[in-house]
Design an enzyme around this catalytic site. Structure first.
Site, mmCIF file in Angstrom:
data_model
loop_
_atom_site.group_PDB
_atom_site.id
_atom_site.type_symbol
_atom_site.label_atom_id
_atom_site.label_comp_id
_atom_site.label_asym_id
_atom_site.label_seq_id
_atom_site.Cartn_x
_atom_site.Cartn_y
_atom_site.Cartn_z
ATOM 1 N N ASP A 143 -17.604 8.628 -36.017
ATOM 2 C CA ASP A 143 -16.415 8.009 -35.445
ATOM 3 C C ASP A 143 -16.590 7.608 -33.975
ATOM 4 O O ASP A 143 -16.363 6.449 -33.624
ATOM 5 C CB ASP A 143 -15.215 8.954 -35.613
ATOM 6 C CG ASP A 143 -13.927 8.357 -35.096
ATOM 7 O OD1 ASP A 143 -13.143 7.837 -35.913
ATOM 8 O OD2 ASP A 143 -13.685 8.406 -33.869
ATOM 9 N N MET A 171 -11.459 5.715 -36.530
ATOM 10 C CA MET A 171 -12.384 4.963 -37.385
ATOM 11 C C MET A 171 -12.544 5.646 -38.745
ATOM 12 O O MET A 171 -12.502 4.994 -39.790
ATOM 13 C CB MET A 171 -13.757 4.841 -36.717
ATOM 14 C CG MET A 171 -13.727 4.126 -35.396
ATOM 15 S SD MET A 171 -13.091 2.454 -35.545
ATOM 16 C CE MET A 171 -13.182 1.946 -33.852
ATOM 17 N N ASP A 172 -12.752 6.943 -38.720
ATOM 18 C CA ASP A 172 -12.914 7.687 -39.965
ATOM 19 C C ASP A 172 -11.684 7.577 -40.851
ATOM 20 O O ASP A 172 -11.774 7.265 -42.051
ATOM 21 C CB ASP A 172 -13.170 9.163 -39.663
ATOM 22 C CG ASP A 172 -14.614 9.448 -39.289
ATOM 23 O OD1 ASP A 172 -15.493 8.692 -39.708
ATOM 24 O OD2 ASP A 172 -14.847 10.437 -38.583
ATOM 25 N N MET A 173 -10.525 7.872 -40.289
ATOM 26 C CA MET A 173 -9.318 7.894 -41.102
ATOM 27 C C MET A 173 -8.943 6.500 -41.582
ATOM 28 O O MET A 173 -8.507 6.312 -42.726
ATOM 29 C CB MET A 173 -8.173 8.543 -40.321
ATOM 30 C CG MET A 173 -8.430 10.014 -40.017
ATOM 31 S SD MET A 173 -7.121 10.808 -39.065
ATOM 32 C CE MET A 173 -5.829 10.931 -40.311
ATOM 33 N N GLY A 176 -11.134 5.534 -44.363
ATOM 34 C CA GLY A 176 -10.627 6.173 -45.568
ATOM 35 C C GLY A 176 -9.462 5.414 -46.173
ATOM 36 O O GLY A 176 -9.360 5.276 -47.400
#
Length: 381
Positions: A143, A171-173, A176
């Site tokens: 991230d 970025m990660d979430m 997802g």
């Protein structure tokens, strides 16, 4: 009211760790899917150790991202275990989410091409770092690296000061979330054609999408945007102002709201100045105007200034801390934060409701490999 489960009957295998794939799995579990989390028997998901804080010996980040799932432990390097997982995916899975290092699954006979050949109805979703093509396609990433590389970090914080990371794993979430959108779209298409699909997203592509406005501005003007703290490049005044006892975010996003703001703080002279009559003029004289508004804002405490702006119809909000957010009546009224069954730790739900009811899987995050000995047909509650 019974919680909606629109994805009831859908089985998803999550071959991932950390945040991106687990967050996608969390959303799908709340929507009613059975989500089987596949973990390395030697420690499991890295996020299990991300603490303190811990809750009942488990990292709170892991608990927050993995409630509602099953966990099976698989050592990919053991051909028997890898083959067993392959058979389970072919027999049970509607979708697979994976965010492991590029190429690692191919080594163990778990490539999307092989699995899709055996189960043509399978939806396979890759969450990568840099994307599936290009010179960096094979590189791993995290991230904060993608916040840096995509330019998001360059427009976050204040000019002339060290770079600032967005304080959540945006970025990660978000990757997802894109994964969930792609999977659901592919499932809808499968309902028409009977065939699955291989879909993909990445942290870098997510970062580029967040930079849509900044990159369009650069392409149009050639200007490399700098960070404006709590403000934005294109609108003034549209930022947080210091008050006598805190900070208040003010969003005077058009000329009419600017005039209302000036009236609320007793600065009708600013509204009458033709230099500030349009947003373009205010942007051109940003620093000069903001210093005038800041001086007036500091004459009030946050609550008083907010009341003045509310009365004038100017959008505003105090900058709340985590404890204030948790305790706010609006947060409580939405009932997004609830403990799972058998526990008291409040965990955040997803921001979706169906006919006024929020979907939520009430099972706690699984212990590592707790479903290893259960029948594979066991459905999540």
């Amino acid at each position: 009211m019974q919680r909606p489960q629109p994805l009831s009957g859908i089985t998803v295998y999550e071959l991932g760790h950390s945040i991106a794939a687990p967050y996608a799995g969390l959303v799908l579990a709340d929507l009613g899917a059975r989500v089987v989390k596949v973990e390395n028997p030697s420690g499991g998901d890295y996020a299990r150790g991300w603490g303190p804080p811990f809750w009942n010996d488990a990292a709170t980040t892991f608990l927050a991202m993995n409630r509602g799932k099953e966990s099976v432990s698989v050592d990919f390097s053991d051909p028997t275990q890898a083959e067993g997982l392959r058979r389970r995916i072919v027999a049970e899975a509607d979708a697979v989410i994976q965010n492991l290092r590029p190429g690692i699954l191919d080594r163990y006979g778990l490539s999307p091409h092989r699995l899709s050949d055996e189960a043509p109805e399978l939806v396979w979703c890759d969450i990568g770092a840099f994307g599936s093509q290009g010179p960096l396609a094979g590189r791993p990433g995290y991230d904060p690296l993608m916040q840096a590389f995509s330019g998001v970090m360059s427009v976050t914080g204040e000019g002339g000061r060290p770079p600032i990371r967005v304080g959540v794993s945006v970025m990660d979430m978000a990757a997802g979330m894109w994964a969930v959108i792609a999977i659901l779209t592919a499932l809808i298409e499968r309902g028409k054609t009977g065939r699955g699909a291989q879909v993909s997203t990445s942290l870098y592509e997510t970062g580029l999408a967040w930079m849509t406005g900044h990159l369009a501005g650069y392409c149009a003007s050639g200007e490399v945007r700098m960070p404006f703290g709590s403000g934005v490049a294109e609108i003034v005044p549209y930022q947080a102002f210091s008050t006598a006892d805190g900070w208040l975010m003010v969003a005077a996003g058009n000329d009419n709201l600017f005039r209302k703001l000036c009236g609320a703080i007793g600065r009708e002279d600013l509204a009458a100045d033709p230099t500030y009559a349009t947003n373009a003029g205010r942007v051109a004289r940003r620093e000069e105007l903001l210093s005038e508004i800041e001086a007036s804002a500091r004459a009030h405490d946050t609550q008083t200034l907010a009341a003045l702006l509310d009365a004038a119809g100017v959008p505003n909000a105090p900058i709340q801390t985590v404890d204030q957010v948790m305790d706010h009546p609006q947060t409580k009224a939405l009932r997004m934060v609830e403990p799972v069954e058998g526990d008291t730790l409040p965990l955040m739900g997803i921001p979706i409701s169906f006919d006024g009811s929020r979907p939520r899987n009430m099972r706690p995050a699984p212990l590592l490999g707790e479903s290893d000995n259960r029948r594979s047909s066991h459905a999540a509650g």
